[in-house]
Design a protein around this motif. Sequence first.
Motif, short mmCIF file in Angstrom:
data_model
loop_
_atom_site.label_atom_id
_atom_site.label_comp_id
_atom_site.label_asym_id
_atom_site.label_seq_id
_atom_site.Cartn_x
_atom_site.Cartn_y
_atom_site.Cartn_z
N UNK A 284 0.86 -1.18 0.00
CA UNK A 284 0.00 0.00 0.00
C UNK A 284 0.89 1.23 0.00
N UNK A 285 1.00 1.88 -1.14
CA UNK A 285 1.99 2.94 -1.31
C UNK A 285 1.55 4.30 -0.77
N UNK A 286 0.27 4.46 -0.43
CA UNK A 286 -0.24 5.80 -0.18
C UNK A 286 -0.17 6.29 1.24
N UNK A 287 0.39 5.52 2.17
CA UNK A 287 0.37 5.98 3.55
C UNK A 287 1.59 5.48 4.29
N UNK A 288 1.82 6.07 5.47
CA UNK A 288 2.99 5.74 6.28
C UNK A 288 2.53 5.35 7.70
N UNK A 289 3.46 4.94 8.53
CA UNK A 289 3.15 4.65 9.93
C UNK A 289 3.03 5.97 10.68
N UNK A 290 1.98 6.09 11.49
CA UNK A 290 1.80 7.28 12.33
C UNK A 290 1.90 6.88 13.80
N UNK A 291 2.72 7.61 14.53
CA UNK A 291 2.82 7.46 15.97
C UNK A 291 2.34 8.77 16.58
#
Length: 454
Positions: A284-291
Amino acid sequence: MVAPLLEQFRTRAEDQWFDRKSWRIAPRDLARTLVAFANAEGGTLVVGITDNGKTEDPVSAEKENTLRSTAINHTDPSVRVKVQKLESVLVFEVEPGERVHFTTDGNCYLRLGDRSVKLNFAQQQELRYSKGEQLFDASGVPGATTADLDENEVARFAKCIGSSSPADALRARGLITRSGEVSVAGLLLFGRNPQEHFPNAEIRVLKYLDDERATGAQQQLESDSRFGGPLPQQLAEASTHIRALLPSVSRFGLGGRFAVDTQIPDDAWMEGLVNAAIHRSYSLMGDHIRFEIFPSRIEISSPGRFPGLADPREPEKISRFARNPHIARVMTDLGIGQELGEGIRRIFAELRRVGFLDPEYQQTGGQVILRLRAVRRMNTSTLAGLSPQSARTLALLQTQPSGLGTGEVADKLGVSRPAARRALNELEAAELIEWQGKSPKDPRARWFARPPLA
C-alpha cells in the motif's frame, strides 16, 4: 433462549460482523455478503428480517433451500458457512476464509463496517498479501541491485548471522531474487535510500496538546517529525525522538527499586512501533506509519489489515503470523521485535503491570490502529460486583473522554438500546458513571466514566 436471540437480531445495529436481509434477496446478492464476510473476519448474516427490524413471514421450502445453497452455487472458492433455522429466519454463520473469495461472476467483496465493498484489482492483490497467498516482501524491486544497498550494514548483518559473505547472507534470507534483483525486504532493510522506491515507507511522529484532533486554527499540534532510511535506522531514530516527547514517571520496578520510565511503559509503545514497522503492508503505497501522542493516550496506525485469519477482537489469541516473513526474520536476527502474536501479548502484559486499561486494536478498510491509554483500570473487587454487560459498558466509557450517548453505547457494544440502558442504570446507581444533559430528552446528553478511575 430463541426469543431473546431473535430479538437481538431484530434490534442489533449492522456492523463489521453482522448484517440482515429480507427473504426477497436473490442468491447472487446474498453471495456478495457471504464473500465480504469471508474475506474479512467472518460474521453473522440473518435472512428473514427487514432493514427496519421487522420479522417476515416464512417462505417456501424451495426458496429457503435455494438460499441455503448460495455458498455452494454462487461463491468461488465456496465460502465456509453454517446455516441454521431460528423460528422463521435463516442464520448464516460465515467463517473467515484462508484464501480470497469471489462471487461466481468474478467479483470480490470485503466487509468494511456495515457495508460489503467491491474491490478493484489492486485491492484484491493487497487482500492476497494479507492472507498470505502471495508475499510482497519477497518480490524483486525492478532495477534494484546490490549497489543500492549499504555494504557496511550488509557486512555487519552477515557477521551477525555467521554467514561466510554478504552475498551469501542476502541469499540465505531471501533478500535477492533468483534473477538477481534485490527484493522489497532487502531494500527496506539495507537500502541506501529505500524511500526512492517506497516514498511512504517511513515513520511519522506527531504530538498533540489536546486529546481531540482538530483542524485548521483549532488544531493543537506541538510536534511533527518524519523518519526515513532503512527500517532499523527508522526505528532507532524514531524511538529516541518519541522517548524525549513522552511524559516520564517514577515507577517501582521489578528489581525492587524505583526507576524512571515513560508514563505508558517503554516496552509497550516500543513493541507496538516495532510491530507496525515489521507487519505493515508495504504494497500500500499511499500511507505511512503514524505514531501520535496525546495527553492521555498513544495511537499507532499502520497501513494494511491484520494478516491471515487474525481477529482484532481477540488480539491476545492471534497466532504467530508475518505478512512480511523475510523482514520479520532479519529483524529477529538483529534483535529487533518478536513475532506478531508474542509482541501483542507483551503489550498487554506491560499495560496490566502498571494498572492501565488493556490496549485496543481497531481495524479499518486500510489500516490497523493500536491505542495505548494512560487510564487506570477498575480494581478487581469493583468489577466483581458488576454484571458482565455493565463491566463491558464501563470499560467502553473509560476510553471515551468525550462521553457517549445511550444509542452510541448500544451500537459500539452491539446490543439493543434497552440492554444498554440497563447497564448504564446499574453503573449510575453504583456511582461509577454520570449522565450530563439539559433535560431527560436532551438528544446531546452523554454518559461519562467518573474519576478517579482507580
